[in-house]
Design a protein around this motif. Structure first.
Motif, PDB file in Angstrom:
ATOM      1  N   LYS A   1       0.815  -1.215   0.000  1.00  0.00           N
ATOM      2  CA  LYS A   1       0.000   0.000   0.000  1.00  0.00           C
ATOM      3  C   LYS A   1       0.852   1.270   0.000  1.00  0.00           C
ATOM      4  CE  LYS A   1      -3.912   0.411   0.198  1.00  0.00           C
ATOM      5  NZ  LYS A   1      -4.930   0.274   1.252  1.00  0.00           N
ATOM      6  N   GLY A   2       2.168   1.107  -0.078  1.00  0.00           N
ATOM      7  CA  GLY A   2       3.039   2.268  -0.226  1.00  0.00           C
ATOM      8  C   GLY A   2       3.689   2.776   1.039  1.00  0.00           C
ATOM      9  N   TYR A   3       3.552   2.037   2.149  1.00  0.00           N
ATOM     10  CA  TYR A   3       4.171   2.472   3.406  1.00  0.00           C
ATOM     11  C   TYR A   3       5.617   1.987   3.505  1.00  0.00           C
ATOM     12  CZ  TYR A   3      -0.516   3.556   5.240  1.00  0.00           C
ATOM     13  OH  TYR A   3      -1.772   4.067   5.445  1.00  0.00           O
ATOM     14  N   GLU A   4       6.409   2.722   4.261  1.00  0.00           N
ATOM     15  CA  GLU A   4       7.718   2.246   4.704  1.00  0.00           C
ATOM     16  C   GLU A   4       7.455   1.492   6.005  1.00  0.00           C
ATOM     17  OE1 GLU A   4      11.590   1.546   4.075  1.00  0.00           O
ATOM     18  OE2 GLU A   4      10.590   3.063   2.861  1.00  0.00           O
ATOM     19  N   VAL A   5       7.602   0.180   5.978  1.00  0.00           N
ATOM     20  CA  VAL A   5       7.159  -0.637   7.107  1.00  0.00           C
ATOM     21  C   VAL A   5       8.323  -0.954   8.049  1.00  0.00           C
ATOM     22  CG1 VAL A   5       6.192  -2.859   7.799  1.00  0.00           C
ATOM     23  CG2 VAL A   5       5.226  -1.622   5.852  1.00  0.00           C
ATOM     24  N   LEU A   6       8.131  -0.595   9.307  1.00  0.00           N
ATOM     25  CA  LEU A   6       9.081  -0.916  10.363  1.00  0.00           C
ATOM     26  C   LEU A   6       8.505  -2.097  11.148  1.00  0.00           C
ATOM     27  CD1 LEU A   6      11.583  -0.344  12.059  1.00  0.00           C
ATOM     28  CD2 LEU A   6      10.294   1.424  13.270  1.00  0.00           C
ATOM     29  N   PHE A   7       9.150  -3.239  11.029  1.00  0.00           N
ATOM     30  CA  PHE A   7       8.610  -4.502  11.546  1.00  0.00           C
ATOM     31  C   PHE A   7       9.754  -5.279  12.191  1.00  0.00           C
ATOM     32  CE2 PHE A   7       6.773  -8.841  10.007  1.00  0.00           C
ATOM     33  CZ  PHE A   7       6.138  -9.045  11.213  1.00  0.00           C
ATOM     34  N   PRO A   8      10.225  -4.813  13.357  1.00  0.00           N
ATOM     35  CA  PRO A   8      11.388  -5.453  13.977  1.00  0.00           C
ATOM     36  C   PRO A   8      11.022  -6.724  14.723  1.00  0.00           C
ATOM     37  CG  PRO A   8      10.618  -3.677  15.359  1.00  0.00           C
ATOM     38  CD  PRO A   8       9.735  -3.677  14.144  1.00  0.00           C
ATOM     39  N   LEU A   9      11.996  -7.576  14.905  1.00  0.00           N
ATOM     40  CA  LEU A   9      11.831  -8.753  15.752  1.00  0.00           C
ATOM     41  C   LEU A   9      12.472  -8.452  17.104  1.00  0.00           C
ATOM     42  CD1 LEU A   9      11.254 -11.686  16.516  1.00  0.00           C
ATOM     43  CD2 LEU A   9      13.371 -12.334  15.335  1.00  0.00           C
ATOM     44  N   GLY A  10      11.659  -8.429  18.137  1.00  0.00           N
ATOM     45  CA  GLY A  10      12.183  -8.294  19.494  1.00  0.00           C
ATOM     46  C   GLY A  10      12.199  -9.650  20.170  1.00  0.00           C
ATOM     47  N   LEU A  11      13.216  -9.924  20.939  1.00  0.00           N
ATOM     48  CA  LEU A  11      13.297 -11.166  21.706  1.00  0.00           C
ATOM     49  C   LEU A  11      13.372 -10.800  23.183  1.00  0.00           C
ATOM     50  CD1 LEU A  11      15.842 -13.179  19.526  1.00  0.00           C
ATOM     51  CD2 LEU A  11      13.343 -13.371  19.545  1.00  0.00           C
ATOM     52  N   ASP A  12      12.385 -11.277  23.955  1.00  0.00           N
ATOM     53  CA  ASP A  12      12.315 -10.935  25.376  1.00  0.00           C
ATOM     54  C   ASP A  12      13.251 -11.841  26.155  1.00  0.00           C
ATOM     55  OD1 ASP A  12      11.646  -9.863  27.768  1.00  0.00           O
ATOM     56  OD2 ASP A  12       9.478 -10.010  27.489  1.00  0.00           O
TER      57      ASP A  12
END
Length: 797
Positions: free
Chosen positions: A72-83
């Motif tokens: 859809k045209g977004y700059e996607v920030l999709f990080p992987l966090g590990l607790d």
């Protein structure tokens, strides 16, 4: 990997694709982007054990969201966090290495925790990669969007920095109060970390004596071991049986302590004998009562769960042992009138399963009660999907009755960054990671007394400073995940551009902890909402709808699923099994295996379509082709509405049905004579219209399926020479106008009904599908499609 190299889809094919994606750093996040940022504050899973089937399904959904928003045209920030903080890590280390922190000491215990984490982190990352999850990768020059660990120095430094800010705002204070105590883990825990279980217990009717008259009164209790802490006996003001006792004194059995007798509405006339023994800390109501009546509590239970000197002859016994011992003594002295077995709602620790005790301990508290109205207002500005999930959070906010105890007496967590000297407190400057339990007070620290700033550390020469040994509640760490992701206090311009986070996806069971605490902390830091949207999901159960557990033997290992069927089949199952936001999904290997057929069906359709050379768009699209194009475009427009609201179930059922039924079983069969045109009955333009439509339908279907099954659609897109960077946008007004012109949706359904009717008639007459059928009338409503219908079914009209 090319389509020509694939016979049937397999996990081996997927591993080659995901490996290639890793090398290409395919999902880089560009912090300097001019696009609108779409950020997903993913729930960092604990890595004390491998990811489970619930993780696999819910993170697949998050990947649906991320891939769709990129299209859809977004700059996607999709990080992987590990607790990697807190009690679950400590408990896993204790179990794996057969140790306790009290035996090996703090420093050695932390080393064991780190050793455990080294072994499990890589496995979690590998599992997510196999699932095809498109976490934001990053170029080495910038750190935004990388994998982060909640025990990393930079993460813990931000946790400490937010504490320092809150302390300076006088929103944090230390107080000695009776708190929830986990005797197994030996730490304070918050109300949100408690669950109530119905456990077997006994209700004991016990004789007390009235000092002034010598008469006996009978009081029922489930906690006879706490008679030693009794502060008052109460009865209901309306209870005429006991009004004569007002102002008199009771003498406790076995311990001989004098306690006042008073009326109080907390006592219920129809419960037990109507008389109630109020102990210092038997339960929440006891604690509240002692505060209300200004009674000084006597805490008879130690931090290790044993009785102390207040308990007299019970000293040194564990709580259950003390309960048995006191009942034994009461029986000896003929003070036990009656004993009844009951089931009692008992508070237990979510983490350890231990029954909660209540112990007075000094702890740090974060103010929250005075912000409840502000939080309600903030929550009302956030979009919830589904909307009804907001009720869980609203109810929890309503129930919050005390400030949040944020300190814990554990080890593998973020240390509280302060030092003590008598009644003074030294706070370091924010920005660095501090471990006060083993470090000297920093030279740039500031000194506070009773929460007020009184000078620099250099002004207090000669003072001896002792580092704080307590750590933060894990949720105090986890509740800054969106602030960390968006570079709060590190990159001001980026944070201003990206805050609030676009989405918080999470399970319903941690609404009262992770979601609530994050909204609280986000508001206290920024006075704004920290999310635009919140998506709450349900659970993954076994085929019978039961929660998966080792004791039931029904746990499904996602690694087995990935090895046997692959990620694409699993992801497609997750999308089509049900609405995960509204219902639990029952995990079935058979159903996942069934989706393998869908993957291969899509590949076979691609092979069929691509045997024809794609023509230019004809000047005239045949009416048969047009209604099928309109049909798919309409469903794409509907899907976009659902996808925008994080709902993939209904659209995916529609598209799967379109693939199998509408496209494969009906459209392709309908236009085969025209597309092959072996007998020359159709003009070239009409044949080209069919070929063009085959490509148009397959291309659009590939695009809309990409967020869900990205690996196979990437192979197909490569064959079709199309980009998957954009979602096929269909303007609502335009498609409605097109559909209404010739009633395309109804026409497609009518054509499919006609096909089924003819096929049934042929079957009934023992004819093959290509055999001719004589005397069949075609209704006038099919006049636009008559030529295709006659050719398809070899009708003699």
């Amino acid at each position: 990997m090319k389509l020509a190299d694939i016979k049937n889809w397999s996990p081996e094919i997927e591993s080659k694709i995901t490996e290639q994606w890793k090398k290409e750093e395919k999902f880089n996040f560009n912090p300097k982007t001019k696009k609108k940022i779409y950020s997903i504050d993913t729930p960092p899973p604990y890595i004390n054990s491998p990811i489970h089937i619930g993780h696999a399904a819910t993170y697949s959904y998050m990947d649906f969201f991320a891939r769709y928003r990129r299209m859809k045209g977004y700059e996607v920030l999709f990080p992987l966090g590990l607790d990697r903080n807190g009690l679950p890590i400590e408990m896993a280390a204790e179990k794996k290495f057969d140790i306790t922190p009290w035996k090996v000491g703090r420093e050695k215990f932390i080393e064991y925790c780190e050793k455990l984490l080294q072994e499990t982190s890589a496995e979690s990352i590998d599992s997510f990669a196999k699932l095809g999850i498109s976490f934001s990768s990053y170029k080495k020059s910038d750190k935004i969007g990388s994998i982060y660990h909640t025990d990393a120095p930079e993460y813990r430094a931000l946790t400490q920095a937010t504490f320092i800010d809150l302390y300076k705002k006088e929103l944090i204070y230390e107080d000695a109060r009776i708190n929830n105590w986990d005797p197994k883990l030996r730490t304070t825990i918050a109300d949100s970390e408690i669950e109530y279980k119905d456990l077997p217990s006994t209700f004991n009717d016990i004789k007390f004596k009235v000092k002034e008259t010598g008469e006996e009164i009978v009081i029922g209790t489930t906690r006879p071991e706490l008679i030693c802490t009794c502060g008052m006996i109460i009865y209901n003001p309306e209870d005429k049986r006991y009004q004569k006792l007002e102002g008199k004194t009771a003498i406790t059995p076995l311990f001989g302590e004098e306690v006042p007798i008073q009326e109080h509405p907390l006592a219920k006339m129809d419960k037990g004998t109507g008389l109630v023994m109020m102990c210092s800390a038997g339960d929440i109501s006891d604690i509240q009562f002692f505060r209300e009546m200004n009674l000084k509590p006597r805490i008879a239970i130690e931090k290790d769960g044993t009785m102390n000197e207040y308990a007299g002859f019970l000293k040194g016994l564990k709580v259950r042992e003390a309960r048995e011992k006191v009942i034994e003594e009461l029986k000896k002295e003929k003070l036990l009138v009656k004993q009844q077995k009951i089931t009692h709602s008992t508070p237990v620790s979510e983490r350890s399963g231990a029954e909660i005790e209540f112990i007075e301990m000094p702890e740090f508290y974060l103010k929250q009660i005075e912000f409840k109205d502000d939080l309600r207002s903030t929550i009302n500005k956030i979009n919830f999907y589904p909307q009804e999930s907001k009720k869980i959070l609203d109810s929890w906010v309503d129930s919050v009755s005390i400030d949040w105890p944020i300190s814990r007496r554990r080890y593998y967590a973020t240390p509280i960054p302060l030092w003590h000297s008598d009644n003074l407190v030294a706070l370091p400057a924010p920005g660095k990671y501090h471990q006060p339990w083993k470090e000297d007070v920093p030279k740039d620290a500031e000194v506070f007394e009773n929460g007020k700033y009184i000078g620099k550390i250099k002004d207090f020469k000669g003072k001896k400073w002792k580092g704080e040994e307590r750590v933060f509640d894990t949720w105090f760490d986890s509740s800054i995940s969106e602030l960390f992701m968006l570079k709060y206090k590190e990159d001001g311009s980026f944070f201003k551009k990206a805050f609030p986070a676009s989405l918080r996806p999470q399970g319903k069971e941690i609404v009262r902890t992770w979601l609530y605490y994050t909204i609280l902390r986000g508001y206290l830091a920024t006075e704004k909402k920290c999310f635009e949207d919140v998506w709450i999901h349900q659970h993954i159960t076994d085929e019978k709808g039961r929660k998966m557990s080792k004791s039931l033997g029904n746990v499904i290992d996602p690694q087995e699923i990935l090895k046997e069927y692959g990620a694409e089949a699993f992801r497609l199952w997750a999308a089509t099994e049900g609405d995960l936001a509204k219902q639990d999904l029952s995990c079935s290997k058979e159903k996942i295996r069934g989706e393998c057929k869908t993957i291969n069906k899509l590949l076979n359709m691609t092979r069929f379509v691509t045997q024809f050379k794609k023509p230019k768009k004809p000047k005239t699209i045949e009416k048969t082709d047009k209604v099928f194009i309109d049909f798919l475009d309409y469903e794409i427009n509907q899907a976009q509405w659902h996808f925008d609201r994080y709902s993939f179930w209904k659209p995916m059922l529609t598209f799967r049905n379109f693939l199998w039924e509408v496209f494969a079983s009906h459209y392709i069969e309908l236009i085969k004579p025209r597309v092959y045109n072996e007998e020359g009955k159709f003009k070239k333009e009409a044949s080209d219209s069919a070929k063009y439509t085959l490509y148009a339908l397959l291309e659009k279907l590939t695009m809309v399926l990409y967020p869900i099954i990205p690996q196979v659609t990437s192979i197909i897109a490569d064959k079709l020479k199309i980009s998957l960077d954009e979602f096929p946008i269909v303007i609502e007004e335009e498609i409605k106008k097109r559909v209404n012109e010739i009633d395309s949706l109804a026409q497609v359904n009518a054509i499919m009904d006609f096909n089924r009717e003819v096929w049934k008639a042929k079957k009934d007459e023992g004819l093959g599908l290509r055999d001719s059928l004589k005397g069949w009338k075609i209704d006038n409503k099919f006049r636009l499609f008559e030529k295709d219908l006659i050719a398809c079914h070899n009708l003699k009209v």
